[in-house]
Design a protein around this motif. Structure first.
Motif, PDB file in Angstrom:
ATOM      1  N   GLY A 157       0.835  -1.196   0.000  1.00  0.00           N
ATOM      2  CA  GLY A 157       0.000   0.000   0.000  1.00  0.00           C
ATOM      3  C   GLY A 157       0.869   1.244   0.000  1.00  0.00           C
ATOM      4  O   GLY A 157       1.834   1.333   0.757  1.00  0.00           O
ATOM      5  N   ASP A 158       0.530   2.184  -0.883  1.00  0.00           N
ATOM      6  CA  ASP A 158       1.267   3.456  -0.950  1.00  0.00           C
ATOM      7  C   ASP A 158       0.665   4.448   0.033  1.00  0.00           C
ATOM      8  O   ASP A 158       0.231   5.549  -0.328  1.00  0.00           O
ATOM      9  CB  ASP A 158       1.216   4.002  -2.382  1.00  0.00           C
ATOM     10  N   ILE A 159       0.641   4.053   1.299  1.00  0.00           N
ATOM     11  CA  ILE A 159      -0.128   4.814   2.277  1.00  0.00           C
ATOM     12  C   ILE A 159       0.478   6.178   2.570  1.00  0.00           C
ATOM     13  O   ILE A 159      -0.253   7.138   2.810  1.00  0.00           O
ATOM     14  CB  ILE A 159      -0.309   4.009   3.580  1.00  0.00           C
ATOM     15  N   ALA A 160       1.798   6.308   2.542  1.00  0.00           N
ATOM     16  CA  ALA A 160       2.406   7.596   2.850  1.00  0.00           C
ATOM     17  C   ALA A 160       2.125   8.610   1.740  1.00  0.00           C
ATOM     18  O   ALA A 160       1.731   9.752   1.997  1.00  0.00           O
ATOM     19  CB  ALA A 160       3.909   7.438   3.069  1.00  0.00           C
ATOM     20  N   ALA A 161       2.320   8.197   0.496  1.00  0.00           N
ATOM     21  CA  ALA A 161       2.051   9.098  -0.630  1.00  0.00           C
ATOM     22  C   ALA A 161       0.577   9.471  -0.690  1.00  0.00           C
ATOM     23  O   ALA A 161       0.219  10.632  -0.908  1.00  0.00           O
ATOM     24  CB  ALA A 161       2.490   8.438  -1.936  1.00  0.00           C
TER      25      ALA A 161
ATOM     26  N   LEU B 228      -8.713   5.971   5.704  1.00  0.00           N
ATOM     27  CA  LEU B 228      -8.142   4.689   5.300  1.00  0.00           C
ATOM     28  C   LEU B 228      -8.681   4.257   3.951  1.00  0.00           C
ATOM     29  O   LEU B 228      -7.966   3.659   3.142  1.00  0.00           O
ATOM     30  CB  LEU B 228      -8.429   3.612   6.349  1.00  0.00           C
ATOM     31  N   ALA B 229      -9.930   4.592   3.673  1.00  0.00           N
ATOM     32  CA  ALA B 229     -10.522   4.241   2.384  1.00  0.00           C
ATOM     33  C   ALA B 229      -9.758   4.881   1.234  1.00  0.00           C
ATOM     34  O   ALA B 229      -9.657   4.316   0.147  1.00  0.00           O
ATOM     35  CB  ALA B 229     -11.986   4.684   2.343  1.00  0.00           C
ATOM     36  N   LEU B 230      -9.201   6.064   1.461  1.00  0.00           N
ATOM     37  CA  LEU B 230      -8.434   6.733   0.417  1.00  0.00           C
ATOM     38  C   LEU B 230      -7.036   6.145   0.276  1.00  0.00           C
ATOM     39  O   LEU B 230      -6.555   5.923  -0.834  1.00  0.00           O
ATOM     40  CB  LEU B 230      -8.332   8.229   0.724  1.00  0.00           C
ATOM     41  N   ILE B 231      -6.370   5.882   1.378  1.00  0.00           N
ATOM     42  CA  ILE B 231      -4.953   5.532   1.317  1.00  0.00           C
ATOM     43  C   ILE B 231      -4.708   4.032   1.172  1.00  0.00           C
ATOM     44  O   ILE B 231      -3.569   3.611   0.957  1.00  0.00           O
ATOM     45  CB  ILE B 231      -4.191   6.068   2.540  1.00  0.00           C
ATOM     46  N   SER B 232      -5.744   3.217   1.257  1.00  0.00           N
ATOM     47  CA  SER B 232      -5.583   1.765   1.141  1.00  0.00           C
ATOM     48  C   SER B 232      -5.501   1.379  -0.337  1.00  0.00           C
ATOM     49  O   SER B 232      -6.441   0.853  -0.925  1.00  0.00           O
ATOM     50  CB  SER B 232      -6.745   1.046   1.827  1.00  0.00           C
TER      51      SER B 232
ATOM     52  N   ALA C 299      -9.405  -2.972  -4.285  1.00  0.00           N
ATOM     53  CA  ALA C 299      -8.513  -3.759  -3.422  1.00  0.00           C
ATOM     54  C   ALA C 299      -8.384  -3.162  -2.032  1.00  0.00           C
ATOM     55  O   ALA C 299      -7.505  -3.551  -1.264  1.00  0.00           O
ATOM     56  CB  ALA C 299      -7.137  -3.871  -4.075  1.00  0.00           C
ATOM     57  N   GLU C 300      -9.238  -2.209  -1.691  1.00  0.00           N
ATOM     58  CA  GLU C 300      -9.137  -1.558  -0.378  1.00  0.00           C
ATOM     59  C   GLU C 300      -9.402  -2.550   0.753  1.00  0.00           C
ATOM     60  O   GLU C 300     -10.219  -3.463   0.621  1.00  0.00           O
ATOM     61  CB  GLU C 300     -10.141  -0.398  -0.285  1.00  0.00           C
ATOM     62  N   ASN C 301      -8.708  -2.349   1.837  1.00  0.00           N
ATOM     63  CA  ASN C 301      -8.926  -3.150   3.045  1.00  0.00           C
ATOM     64  C   ASN C 301      -9.427  -2.227   4.159  1.00  0.00           C
ATOM     65  O   ASN C 301      -8.712  -1.313   4.551  1.00  0.00           O
ATOM     66  CB  ASN C 301      -7.633  -3.825   3.479  1.00  0.00           C
ATOM     67  N   PRO C 302     -10.636  -2.468   4.659  1.00  0.00           N
ATOM     68  CA  PRO C 302     -11.579  -3.517   4.270  1.00  0.00           C
ATOM     69  C   PRO C 302     -12.335  -3.168   2.992  1.00  0.00           C
ATOM     70  O   PRO C 302     -12.480  -1.999   2.652  1.00  0.00           O
ATOM     71  CB  PRO C 302     -12.534  -3.578   5.451  1.00  0.00           C
ATOM     72  N   LEU C 303     -12.814  -4.210   2.305  1.00  0.00           N
ATOM     73  CA  LEU C 303     -13.646  -4.032   1.125  1.00  0.00           C
ATOM     74  C   LEU C 303     -15.086  -3.839   1.579  1.00  0.00           C
ATOM     75  O   LEU C 303     -15.633  -4.650   2.327  1.00  0.00           O
ATOM     76  CB  LEU C 303     -13.543  -5.256   0.224  1.00  0.00           C
ATOM     77  N   ILE C 304     -15.708  -2.763   1.125  1.00  0.00           N
ATOM     78  CA  ILE C 304     -17.095  -2.487   1.472  1.00  0.00           C
ATOM     79  C   ILE C 304     -17.996  -3.112   0.417  1.00  0.00           C
ATOM     80  O   ILE C 304     -17.857  -2.828  -0.778  1.00  0.00           O
ATOM     81  CB  ILE C 304     -17.355  -0.973   1.559  1.00  0.00           C
ATOM     82  N   SER C 305     -18.888  -3.973   0.853  1.00  0.00           N
ATOM     83  CA  SER C 305     -19.824  -4.639  -0.051  1.00  0.00           C
ATOM     84  C   SER C 305     -21.234  -4.198   0.288  1.00  0.00           C
ATOM     85  O   SER C 305     -21.850  -4.716   1.238  1.00  0.00           O
ATOM     86  CB  SER C 305     -19.707  -6.159   0.081  1.00  0.00           C
TER      87      SER C 305
END
Length: 571
Positions: free
Chosen positions: A161-165, A260-264, A377-383
């Motif tokens: 995950g490119d979480i920092a960027a 988290l939804a954005l950076i995951s 591919a976000e974690n968690p995946l919202i369904s």
């Protein structure tokens, strides 16, 4: 309910008429689409159905997080995953998460790389599994339209995950981190060296063009503590604040359901990989055009490209490389064996067997990217269908890391073959010319130095081709005990482009000199003939000993036009 304004894409749907549109739908966006958006050659349009998926996932995510424990929304992240976030702290949790994770370090990335990341992330969000507010998608598309891009630093990802960027992107969207405009000026948030800036021109910050990072020390530094406190007390930058004729997107009220939804995501890695694949795939094709000129310069045999040879061993890439070579030089499918030399050096004889795997590796990498660019591919995946948040490891980029490593190894083989042909061009036994294609002055060195220069650039390519997927890291108190290092693989692949160009540029200079000295001119109706005309118009015809730096630079730049010639040989 989501307000109508939150899904308003009217601004994203009114690009200038002269630019093509790329419809981002989270389903079918490809590498070429990402490259066009990164280059500003197209404008993004969020698909209507895709925006509906984003809205549905956002509504579902808020309900799920309000009634149960959801990673990163009602809990901490990493080793803090078991720590609950109290309801009264939820509103600030998202911004605190972005602030703590926006710690990317190193050089500032180029506009092109950041724009590729924004394009990938916008499209992934439109796949509908992230569960964040729809206005974020609109803001990302708006940035791609008007040329604004967040300041993003190079290092911060290990391939999970490119979480920092992406946290830097999130803070920019929230108004707490600087944006750059098309002119390089900075606006909004905490600027370079910690100051709040408006309209500072790019020239005040050392920067590098194209795809290279900025060249000023450690790049953009984080705000000082006192400056951060003052800025946060004042609130975010004014929405849509203009600087130098461009506008940063309107500030987004990101909360615990958005951060988290954005950076995951691995959007930066994917964007860099897309740019590298697009450039290197074209350069491999251009290299075959250069090889065709070299083949003509040494009176090489056509037998190695004969259709029966490759029908007997039908690897798809090799069959296609042989067919392209026949078209480039006008060879018959079943050429008459040469009357003179039997069996050319490997640089000519084994070209299909080496270029072919590179094309196959490019196809394999593009297949992986086609999945990942359109992946939720976000974690968690919202369904929304299940009203569930699925916790998983779908963000782990093993396929991408391995595909990038494979591709770089194949590309390096192609470049190495170019240096082999360069050596052959320097050998009188093959050209019937003076050693090193020298003029008639005693002991002239001609293009001798190009073998050394190409060998040095090839050394960089060999270093870049070391498999990044062999890396390993244990992070966050042992909770995250694997790392794909796909991020390193993407950076190394992008860095390989410049060195590869120079290697093949050396061969092109020598091939054109040999053809000139032999006064050989392929039929101008043939692709090889058109390529020689282009090269002769650009490369200096002077044969006397002189510095060849400018010649190789010009030849390397000319390869993009050779790519067009190669792509035209598809009948």
């Amino acid at each position: 309910m989501v307000s109508s304004r939150s899904v308003d894409t009217s601004r994203a749907m009114t690009p200038p008429a002269h630019l093509a549109l790329v419809v981002l739908d989270g389903r079918s966006t490809g590498v070429d689409d990402v490259v066009r958006l990164a280059d500003g050659a197209a404008r993004p349009v969020p698909g209507t159905d895709a925006m509906k998926r984003v809205e549905d996932a956002w509504c579902a995510a808020r309900q799920i997080a309000a009634t149960g424990r959801v990673y990163g929304r009602s809990t901490g992240v990493g080793a803090n995953r078991s720590e609950d976030v109290p309801s009264e702290a939820a509103a600030d949790h998202g911004l605190r998460l972005l602030r703590s994770h926006a710690g990317a370090i190193g050089e500032e990335l180029s506009a092109r790389q950041v724009r590729a990341m924004l394009a990938v992330r916008a499209n992934q969000l439109l796949a509908g599994g992230a569960g964040l507010r729809p206005t974020v998608v609109t803001a990302l598309c708006e940035a791609l339209e008007n040329g604004a891009y967040p300041v993003v630093n190079e290092f911060g990802s290990v391939g999970t995950g490119d979480i920092a960027a992406l946290a830097q992107v999130g803070l920019a969207l929230a108004g707490e981190h600087p944006w750059r405009g098309p002119d390089g000026s900075v606006s909004g948030g905490a600027g370079v060296n910690g100051s709040v800036t408006e309209g500072r021109p790019a020239e005040e910050e050392p920067r590098q063009g194209a795809d290279g990072p900025a060249s000023g020390g450690a790049g953009v530094r984080a705000p000082r503590a006192g400056e951060r406190s003052r800025r946060l007390a004042e609130g975010p930058a004014a929405p849509g604040a203009r600087s130098g004729g461009w506008a940063a997107p309107e500030a987004q009220p990101l909360d615990n359901n958005d951060a988290l939804a954005l950076i995951s995501s691995n959007a930066l890695t994917l964007g860099q990989a897309a740019l590298a694949l697009h450039e290197l795939r074209g350069l491999i094709g251009a290299t075959q055009v250069v090889a065709a000129l070299s083949l003509l310069a040494v009176d090489g045999s056509h037998e190695a490209y004969a259709a029966p040879v490759h029908a007997a061993r039908p690897h798809r890439g090799s069959v296609e490389a042989a067919r392209r070579m026949r078209e480039l030089i006008g060879a018959a499918d079943r050429p008459t064996p040469p009357l003179g030399r039997i069996q050319d050096p490997y640089g000519f004889r084994c070209l299909p067997q080496i270029h072919g795997p590179a094309h196959d590796a490019a196809d394999a990498l593009e297949a992986v990217l086609a999945v990942e660019i359109n992946a939720a591919a976000e974690n968690p995946l919202i369904s929304p269908e299940d009203m569930a948040a699925y916790h998983h490891g779908g963000f782990y980029q093993a396929q991408l890391a391995l595909a990038l490593d494979h591709f770089r190894l194949a590309v390096t083989q192609v470049a190495r073959l170019s240096t082999s042909r360069l050596s052959t061009l320097n050998e009188p036994a093959y050209t019937r010319l003076r050693p090193f294609l020298a003029d008639h002055e005693p002991a002239s060195s001609g293009v001798m130095i190009l073998e050394y220069a190409a060998g040095a650039a090839l050394g960089d390519l060999r270093a870049f081709s070391a498999p990044a997927s062999l890396g390993h890291a244990v992070l966050s108190r042992g909770v995250e005990e694997q790392a794909s290092f796909a991020s390193l693989a993407a950076r190394q692949t992008l860095r390989a482009c410049g060195a590869y160009r120079l290697v093949v540029g050396c061969e092109l200079v020598a091939a054109v000199r040999a053809l000139r000295q032999r006064d050989l001119r392929p039929d101008p109706e043939l692709p090889a003939g058109r390529a020689l005309e282009l090269a002769e118009a650009v490369l200096d015809a002077e044969q006397a000993d002189r510095p060849l730096t400018d010649d190789v630079t010009a030849a390397a730049a000319l390869l993009d036009r050779f790519t067009d010639i190669w792509r035209g040989s598809t009948s």
